[in-house]
Structure formats: structure tokens, C-alpha cells
Design an enzyme around this catalytic site. Structure first.
Site, PDB file in Angstrom:
ATOM      1  CE1 TYR A  20      -3.695  -1.588   5.335  1.00 58.46           C
ATOM      2  CE2 TYR A  20      -3.590   0.542   4.766  1.00 58.46           C
ATOM      3  CZ  TYR A  20      -3.700  -0.701   4.420  1.00 58.46           C
ATOM      4  OH  TYR A  20      -3.737  -1.097   3.101  1.00 58.46           O
ATOM      5  CB  SER A  45      -0.878  -0.094   1.281  1.00 64.82           C
ATOM      6  OG  SER A  45      -1.636   1.442   1.302  1.00 64.82           O
TER       7      SER A  45
END
Length: 256
Positions: free
Chosen positions: A155, A142
Site C-alpha cells: 500500500y 494517503s
């Protein structure tokens, strides 16, 4: 000269691809795309009912898998005669809390799924990937693994872990016939990612509000398919992909 596999009508013909987290979102789209490209696809995830429906539609095989459970991962590995491609897609974000309000259970879940799950599955399938003579390991990272932002520490820390895992494996396997590819998407609108993170449908919708054409799962699946169908001497180390409306992690154009 090595063959240009991308020029073939079915570039994945004869190759077996395992896709984790394949019951929805990017994983499901990747499984569908690879099947269309001629790969034999093994769809792996916890929700077997959804997997079975998709596998039947695309001609793949559904296998129940929990990447946080070693016995489940071992059972997957034991059921496979051949693996040419592993797409480590299982992952997710589970909160948006600042560090001062950290829910450590959420942090544990983020690391178990995104990082340790990737390690478990890769370790279990690596012998088969080596034996293929031209193996591919794809890690779904990501942009959160490259840039930090407020409210995303559990995250971003996990995806930073995925990023350094990709770099480390590439160094360790440089003499072997296995490529390590990291795909790092920015804003992708799927049915579950923001909802799982916020726990609220209205809050999840706000994430994409006013953004013209955020990425969708099929866009990321297209990147995966492109990367693994390059001639095998070509390694796509890191492919960062964002919607045009997102210039950077904090710079998103919203209309209206």
C-alpha cells in the site's frame, strides 16, 4: 481580481465533477458533498447497484466503471460531454504482510487500482479537463504515500506512486488550465477500508480501537470540496489531514 467561488451559495454551479470509487467511503461522501455544493456529479464505480441508489438520492448520474479495465475507462470518457473536476478516489489496501511474505497478486492489485487506474482515468479525461478552461484533478493519496511503515509495503509503495504522479503532472501541466491537487488523509474510519485490508471484522475494528474521533469520510470530502472551490489561480498542492489523535503515522493516542 478572480472571483471567490467559495463565497457563492453553490460554488460548483455549472461544473461537472467525476468521482471514481464513489460506491462507498470517501468516494460516496465526496459525491454527496459536491452535489450539495451545486456540482453536477458523475458517480463511477464497479458496484452499480450502490451507485444507482446514491445517485438517485443526490441527483447525480451513476456510471459503472472498473479503473483496471481500459475499455471501461474509455466508455466512461465517451459518455461525458463535459468534465471540470476529476476526483481519482478509487483505490485501497489489500494486505498487511511484510515484504518477506509478500503476496505479489496483492501488490499487483494495489498498483493496478491505486496507480495505473488513476493514470488510465486521468489520461482519458484530460482532454475534457483542458477544454473546460479551469479543470481540477484531485488524487486521493494517503499519509502512507509520505511515510513508510512495517507491514504496509504494498500500500505504501502504491500511494508513494500516487504522490509522485501528482508532483509529475503538476510539473507537466503547469502551462495549462488544469490544477493538480493531492489529498493525503491519515486514519479515516470507513466501513470497508480496514476490512478489505485485513479480511477480518475483528482485526479491522482493532485498527481504530481506543481512538477518540478518527476521521470519517465526510471530513475528507470536506477537504476535497474546499480545495477545488478556491479561486482557480490557487493550487492546493498537498493537503495532509489527520485526526487530532494521530500525531504521526506511528503516533496514535488510544484511550483505555
Amino acid at each position: 481580481m478572480p472571483a471567490e467561488t467559495s463565497a457563492l451559495p453553490f460554488p460548483g454551479h455549472g461544473r461537472v465533477a467525476v468521482v471514481t470509487g464513489a460506491s462507498s467511503g470517501i468516494g460516496a461522501a465526496t459525491a454527496e458533498r459536491l452535489a450539495a455544493d451545486g456540482f453536477t456529479v458523475v458517480l463511477a464505480a464497479r458496484r452499480l447497484d450502490r451507485l444507482t441508489e446514491l445517485a438517485a438520492r443526490i441527483g447525480g448520474r451513476a456510471v459503472e466503471l472498473d479503473v483496471t479495465d481500459q475499455a471501461s475507462v474509455d466508455a466512461l470518457a465517451a459518455s461525458l460531454d463535459r468534465v471540470d473536476v476529476l476526483v481519482n478516489n478509487a483505490g485501497g489496501a489489500f494486505d498487511a504482510a511484510p515484504v518477506a511474505e509478500a503476496d505479489l497478486d496483492s501488490w499487483t492489485r494495489a498498483f493496478e487500482v491505486n496507480v495505473l487506474g488513476t493514470v488510465r482515468v486521468t489520461k482519458a479525461l484530460l482532454p475534457a479537463l483542458r477544454a473546460s478552461g479551469a479543470g481540477d484533478v484531485v488524487l486521493m493519496g494517503s499519509t502512507a504515500g509520505l511515510v513508510s511503515y512495517e507491514g504496509g509495503a504494498s500500500y505504501t509503495a502504491a500511494k508513494h506512486g500516487v504522490h509522485t504522479l501528482a508532483e509529475t503532472m503538476r510539473l507537466e501541466l503547469v502551462a495549462e488550465p488544469v490544477r493538480i491537487v493531492e489529498i493525503a488523509p491519515g486514519m479515516v474510519r470507513t466501513e470497508e477500508f480496514a476490512l478489505n485490508r485485513t479480511g477480518d471484522a475483528a482485526k479491522a475494528a482493532k485498527v481504530y480501537e481506543g481512538v477518540r474521533e478518527p476521521l470519517v469520510a465526510a471530513d475528507v470530502a470536506d477537504c476535497v470540496a474546499w480545495a477545488i472551490t478556491r479561486p482557480h489561480h490557487v493550487n492546493v498542492d498537498l493537503l495532509v489531514v489527520r485526526p487530532r489523535a494521530q500525531a504521526a503515522q506511528h503516533k496514535v493516542h488510544r484511550e483505555g
